[in-house]
Design a protein around this motif. Structure first.
Motif, PDB file in Angstrom:
ATOM      1  N   HIS A  11     -63.078 -67.911   8.096  1.00 53.43           N
ATOM      2  CA  HIS A  11     -61.977 -68.914   8.493  1.00 53.43           C
ATOM      3  C   HIS A  11     -60.924 -68.386   9.216  1.00 53.43           C
ATOM      4  O   HIS A  11     -60.455 -69.122  10.234  1.00 53.43           O
ATOM      5  N   THR A  65     -76.598 -82.331  15.984  1.00 53.76           N
ATOM      6  CA  THR A  65     -75.930 -80.986  16.562  1.00 53.76           C
ATOM      7  C   THR A  65     -74.470 -81.729  16.365  1.00 53.76           C
ATOM      8  O   THR A  65     -74.087 -82.700  16.301  1.00 53.76           O
ATOM      9  N   LEU A  66     -73.583 -80.318  16.656  1.00 51.21           N
ATOM     10  CA  LEU A  66     -72.144 -80.509  16.397  1.00 51.21           C
ATOM     11  C   LEU A  66     -71.616 -80.008  17.741  1.00 51.21           C
ATOM     12  O   LEU A  66     -72.265 -79.000  18.328  1.00 51.21           O
ATOM     13  N   VAL A  85     -59.709 -82.262  12.555  1.00 51.62           N
ATOM     14  CA  VAL A  85     -61.089 -82.280  12.988  1.00 51.62           C
ATOM     15  C   VAL A  85     -61.448 -80.797  13.142  1.00 51.62           C
ATOM     16  O   VAL A  85     -60.988 -80.011  13.778  1.00 51.62           O
ATOM     17  N   ASP A  86     -62.669 -80.533  12.636  1.00 45.82           N
ATOM     18  CA  ASP A  86     -63.365 -79.358  13.128  1.00 45.82           C
ATOM     19  C   ASP A  86     -64.341 -79.484  14.225  1.00 45.82           C
ATOM     20  O   ASP A  86     -64.049 -78.767  15.375  1.00 45.82           O
ATOM     21  N   GLN A  87     -65.373 -80.068  14.063  1.00 46.70           N
ATOM     22  CA  GLN A  87     -66.411 -80.564  15.245  1.00 46.70           C
ATOM     23  C   GLN A  87     -66.873 -81.822  15.135  1.00 46.70           C
ATOM     24  O   GLN A  87     -66.528 -82.764  13.991  1.00 46.70           O
ATOM     25  N   TRP A  98     -62.189 -79.020   8.551  1.00 48.09           N
ATOM     26  CA  TRP A  98     -62.443 -77.687   8.083  1.00 48.09           C
ATOM     27  C   TRP A  98     -62.752 -77.517   6.595  1.00 48.09           C
ATOM     28  O   TRP A  98     -63.733 -76.381   6.245  1.00 48.09           O
ATOM     29  N   GLU A 109     -60.468 -79.745  22.643  1.00 39.26           N
ATOM     30  CA  GLU A 109     -60.666 -78.416  22.547  1.00 39.26           C
ATOM     31  C   GLU A 109     -61.309 -77.726  23.995  1.00 39.26           C
ATOM     32  O   GLU A 109     -60.903 -76.684  24.236  1.00 39.26           O
ATOM     33  N   SER A 150     -79.517 -75.255  10.659  1.00 40.64           N
ATOM     34  CA  SER A 150     -79.640 -75.723  12.019  1.00 40.64           C
ATOM     35  C   SER A 150     -78.677 -75.076  13.026  1.00 40.64           C
ATOM     36  O   SER A 150     -78.855 -74.916  13.968  1.00 40.64           O
ATOM     37  N   ARG A 151     -77.499 -74.744  12.448  1.00 41.75           N
ATOM     38  CA  ARG A 151     -76.324 -73.715  13.171  1.00 41.75           C
ATOM     39  C   ARG A 151     -77.179 -72.429  13.727  1.00 41.75           C
ATOM     40  O   ARG A 151     -77.076 -71.949  14.714  1.00 41.75           O
ATOM     41  N   ARG A 202     -79.696 -72.863  16.421  1.00 40.40           N
ATOM     42  CA  ARG A 202     -78.977 -73.207  17.602  1.00 40.40           C
ATOM     43  C   ARG A 202     -78.402 -72.060  18.124  1.00 40.40           C
ATOM     44  O   ARG A 202     -78.545 -71.784  19.205  1.00 40.40           O
ATOM     45  N   LYS A 211     -58.966 -69.883  18.098  1.00 40.23           N
ATOM     46  CA  LYS A 211     -58.296 -71.019  18.425  1.00 40.23           C
ATOM     47  C   LYS A 211     -57.014 -70.800  19.041  1.00 40.23           C
ATOM     48  O   LYS A 211     -56.613 -71.216  20.058  1.00 40.23           O
ATOM     49  N   ARG A 214     -57.200 -68.904  22.850  1.00 41.52           N
ATOM     50  CA  ARG A 214     -58.003 -69.089  23.949  1.00 41.52           C
ATOM     51  C   ARG A 214     -57.627 -68.281  25.160  1.00 41.52           C
ATOM     52  O   ARG A 214     -56.701 -68.118  25.535  1.00 41.52           O
TER      53      ARG A 214
END
Lengths: 341, 187
Positions: free
Chosen positions: B79, A184-185, A170-172, A258, A191, B159-160, B163, B86, B89
């Motif tokens: 990417h 929205t995501l 899963v990404d979002q 992804w 995470e 949309s991203r 935001r 990730k 963190r």
């Protein structure tokens, strides 16, 4: 000048200034050194995992697709030849597999099966461009009557009493899985629940994620820390509305992957009940979605429980225990989609 | 892409490592800039670009159109930056501040304030929000190109972007309010 354009201008200036600083000395040479002496993948295999950015013109896409079909056909033929060759070399006396890879679509023989990480190549090298969860196989034992189709492992697939499970990178997460096109995501719950320094999972209330996804059952929704397949995981129980006719394209989508544009998870049937396990595989998430329908029998749910109890998530260098031994670390049987509190 | 660039790409696709190194050298500063902006960490940015270039070489024979080679490198870098974010963190290293050219005659103090404010606001965004701002504002790509580089539909990209811009504006405004409050307290 509007506030937005002023902000844009300041942002562009800052970006150009920041990006113009020279990179650290020696890192380009280091990067090049990682490619020296390595051969590019052959053309028929290079497209797999390449993340190639396709151009728009139609004829090129058609040409590309025709070539890709040829490439896939050649790859399948080579894989079949490799399997046949291995079978001949191994011979009946040398066969000692304790588990079998899942076929694309068919009934499953009772016994130990596995879902291989689709983002690992034939040399066992993980393609982190697409899937970073550091597992090699999800090994589990199925009773008779189970089948697989399109990545789902289940029973009575496509019927009103379906029970199934599937694995996802899963990404979002869509905040509104019904109106996913405009939704929205947010980040997958796990995470945000991993403590940076210690790596501990902290199942606490949060914004976004599956815990707050709309139309997925009563709120607040509990995240429970469990162990699945020998790995730490967060579990959340979800439901799907009975009527999806008003949803975008009539589909209910939970999350994006992804490498799949426009979202991935569209397996949801109206009224479906899900238990989603967000597994922490060396601090990278793997999602395993166990689902059933209201009409699923208690006996089939018990079989799903048993499958999950048998499950072992193999990581690099940590193979599953051999068949017949106890699967230490596997969770106690938990009913996916059990009644919510 | 200029003819010489096309020729280099074609040679690289044919397996010419030197041609690939030439292409990588000409793109490295730009790719590092992308990763640096998304990750806000020099070491992580270098690792991300290294991963992107390694992947580019291994998959070089997937190149179907030399004109799309740069867009492909951008995509691989974005990417790879996501994945590096990730992996790392927690606290990140500080980026060395860029030089301010006083000879240009601008308000150096004001410029530094502005830059720091944008920097602090940008840091509050997640890597996905940073990435969409980077491809739109730094690479100056069209909506379609930006969506292709990010690997998402155009609508999602828009949309991203909206935001992310709102989030940045809110972060900067919050920073403004904090500065004003601090000034009043001192007064």
């Amino acid at each position: 000048m509007t506030a937005v354009s002023e902000l844009d201008r300041r942002l562009v200036d800052w970006m150009n200034e920041t990006a113009s600083s020279p990179p650290p000395a020696g890192r380009f040479e280091q990067a090049v050194a990682t490619t020296t002496g390595r051969r590019p993948r052959p053309r028929w295999l290079a497209s797999v995992g390449s993340d190639w950015v396709e151009a728009a013109p139609g004829w090129r896409i058609e040409w590309g697709q025709r070539r890709l079909r040829w490439e896939v056909a050649v790859a399948v033929a080579l894989l079949i030849a490799a399997f046949v060759g291995l079978a001949l070399v191994a011979g009946p006396g040398n066969r000692a597999p304790t588990s079998a890879p899942l076929p694309a679509a068919s009934a499953l023989a009772p016994g130990t099966q596995f879902l291989a990480n689709p983002y690992t190549d034939s040399n066992g090298i993980r393609d982190c461009l697409r899937g970073c969860a550091d597992y090699t196989r999800i090994v589990f034992t199925v009773p008779s009557g189970w089948a697989t189709r399109e990545g789902l492992v289940g029973k009575h697939l496509g019927q009103a009493d379906e029970v199934a499970f599937s694995a996802w990178t899963v990404d979002q997460v869509y905040d509104d899985p019904c109106h996913w096109r405009s939704s929205t995501l947010s980040l997958l719950d796990i995470e945000r629940h991993t403590d940076g320094p210690t790596g501990a999972l902290i199942p606490a209330p949060q914004d976004g994620g599956l815990a707050n996804q709309r139309l997925r059952g009563p709120l607040p929704r509990a995240l429970t820390q469990v162990t699945l397949g020998g790995q730490r995981a967060l579990r959340v129980d979800l439901s799907v509305p009975n009527d999806l006719s008003a949803c975008d394209d009539g589909e209910f989508r939970s999350w994006t992957e992804w490498d799949v544009a426009d979202g991935a998870n569209a397996h949801h049937a109206p009224g479906q009940l899900d238990t989603v396990y967000m597994v922490d595989v060396d601090r990278r998430p793997l999602v395993i979605d166990a689902s059933h329908m209201p009409a699923t029998s208690a006996a089939d749910l018990a079989e799903l429980d048993a499958i999950f109890a048998s499950m072992f998530i193999e990581r690099t260098g940590v193979p599953a225990p051999s068949a017949g031994s106890s699967l230490s670390g596997a969770s106690p049987a938990r009913r996916p989609g059990a009644p919510r509190s | 892409m200029a003819h010489i660039g096309q020729e280099l790409v074609e040679r690289a696709v044919a397996g010419d490592h030197e041609a690939f190194v030439s292409l990588a050298a000409s793109a490295y500063q730009r790719l590092h800039g992308i990763a640096r902006l998304i990750l806000r960490d020099e070491d992580a940015a270098s690792d991300a670009v290294q991963e992107a270039l390694t992947s580019a070489w291994l998959h070089i024979r997937a190149v179907r159109d030399p004109d799309r080679f740069d867009a492909w490198l951008h995509r691989l870098t974005v990417h790879a930056s996501y994945r590096e974010a990730k992996r790392r963190r927690g606290p990140v290293l500080e980026i060395a501040p860029a030089q301010v050219n006083l000879a240009d005659g601008w308000d150096a103090v004001g410029a530094v304030d502005t830059r720091d404010q944008v920097e602090r606001g940008f840091r509050r965004l997640d890597p996905g929000q940073r990435a969409v701002l980077v491809v739109h504002h730094y690479l100056e790509l069209s909506d379609a190109e930006a969506a292709a580089v990010l690997g998402i539909p155009i609508g999602t990209m828009k949309s991203r972007l909206s935001r992310a811009t709102s989030a940045l504006r809110a972060a900067i405004e919050a920073d403004d309010r904090a500065s004003i409050a601090m000034t009043e307290v001192r007064a």
